[in-house]
Design an enzyme around this catalytic site. Sequence first.
Site, short mmCIF file in Angstrom:
data_model
loop_
_atom_site.label_atom_id
_atom_site.label_comp_id
_atom_site.label_asym_id
_atom_site.label_seq_id
_atom_site.Cartn_x
_atom_site.Cartn_y
_atom_site.Cartn_z
N CYS A 41 -19.17 24.13 -0.30
CA CYS A 41 -18.52 24.73 0.86
C CYS A 41 -17.17 24.07 1.21
CB CYS A 41 -19.47 24.64 2.06
SG CYS A 41 -18.80 25.44 3.52
N CYS B 77 -27.91 22.51 5.07
CA CYS B 77 -27.50 23.65 4.23
C CYS B 77 -27.59 23.32 2.74
CB CYS B 77 -26.06 24.05 4.57
SG CYS B 77 -25.49 25.42 3.57
N GLU C 41 -34.18 47.83 8.66
CA GLU C 41 -32.72 47.62 8.62
C GLU C 41 -32.00 48.51 9.63
OE1 GLU C 41 -31.24 45.20 7.31
OE2 GLU C 41 -32.87 44.44 6.09
N CYS D 136 -24.80 22.23 8.96
CA CYS D 136 -24.42 21.96 7.56
C CYS D 136 -25.29 20.88 6.92
CB CYS D 136 -22.95 21.55 7.48
SG CYS D 136 -21.88 22.81 8.16
#
Length: 329
Positions: A204, A198, A36, A195
């Site tokens: 959404c 998705c 990270e 999308c």
Amino acid sequence: MQSTFCNLLLSWYKKNARELPWRKENPSPYEVLLSETMLQQTRVEAVKEYYHKFLLAYPTLEALSKAKEDDLFHLWQGLGYYRRAENLLKTAKILQNCKDFPVSKEELLKLPGIGEYTSSAIRAIAFHEKDIAIDGNFYRIYSRLNASSLPFLKAKKVMKDYFMEKLGDVDPSTFNQACMDLGELVCLPNGKPLCENCPLSSFCFAHQKGEETSYPQKEEGKEKRTEHLYVYLLQKDGKYYLRKRDKKGLLSSLYEFPNFTSPLTLSNVTYLGKSHHTFTHLYWEMDWYAGETLKELPSYSLYSKEEILNVLAIPSAFRFGINKIKKEK
Ligand code: SF4
């Protein structure tokens, strides 16, 4: 019971999770801290190679705690933002005196270089604690799912509450990594999100309005300051002058070639060309010169080609000079 939101997200993740060197069932907190930290400000592809090299050199926190700063910086060369490496070393040294790697947010936040995001990532991914590592991916997904125009800093708290509520009893490690991957692979940062692939499209609002690319709203960026530098590859007895920068400030503790904001009056130097380097708030324009000098350069020392290429940690802002030296016979 797992919500529909989580069902959809996790079954998508099962099929589409990215294969990454730091992805494994039970990564240690050290491995999460390392990956990270490297991933801040650096692309995944670039980090892959460094992550392997780093773990080979310093497989454990204990091994890292014994590292010499110069060796560590040399290994980090090319990743940039060296403050991250410095903080990793400080953290490793501090934790050497502790029995266990801290789990609590409070303790993690006391460690150098560990902020809100990294502490949450360690807690969620290594310790499976309920937490959300809010980053640009979460922000983008949140803003689009909710058609929210809130700027990042203002949205932080509400985003966290939103995703914590969605998380429910699901494993926080899987949930966080699923959202990270959705942001990287589907809800894309640049250009149109995918999308049609998705799993969350039915939730959404931006997608329902056909306004996916309007979110998150762009924030006005601060203009970068430009600094013009004259940089010299000055040789004496076949070696080059360099020095270690100050311990504080930009590119701290790294090596640099002599550089000045106005040109030196040297008669026997040749113009090599231009390079530039972009920092977060600063832009360096550099004109490069090379030549021999008989003068002593106070505060600089002489280093061989071998030391420049293989030992000293020289930031990528000076890559132009390193490449020139590499080509010399
Ligand atoms: S539907 Fe599109 S805009 Fe909405 S979260 Fe999914 S990828 Fe992002």
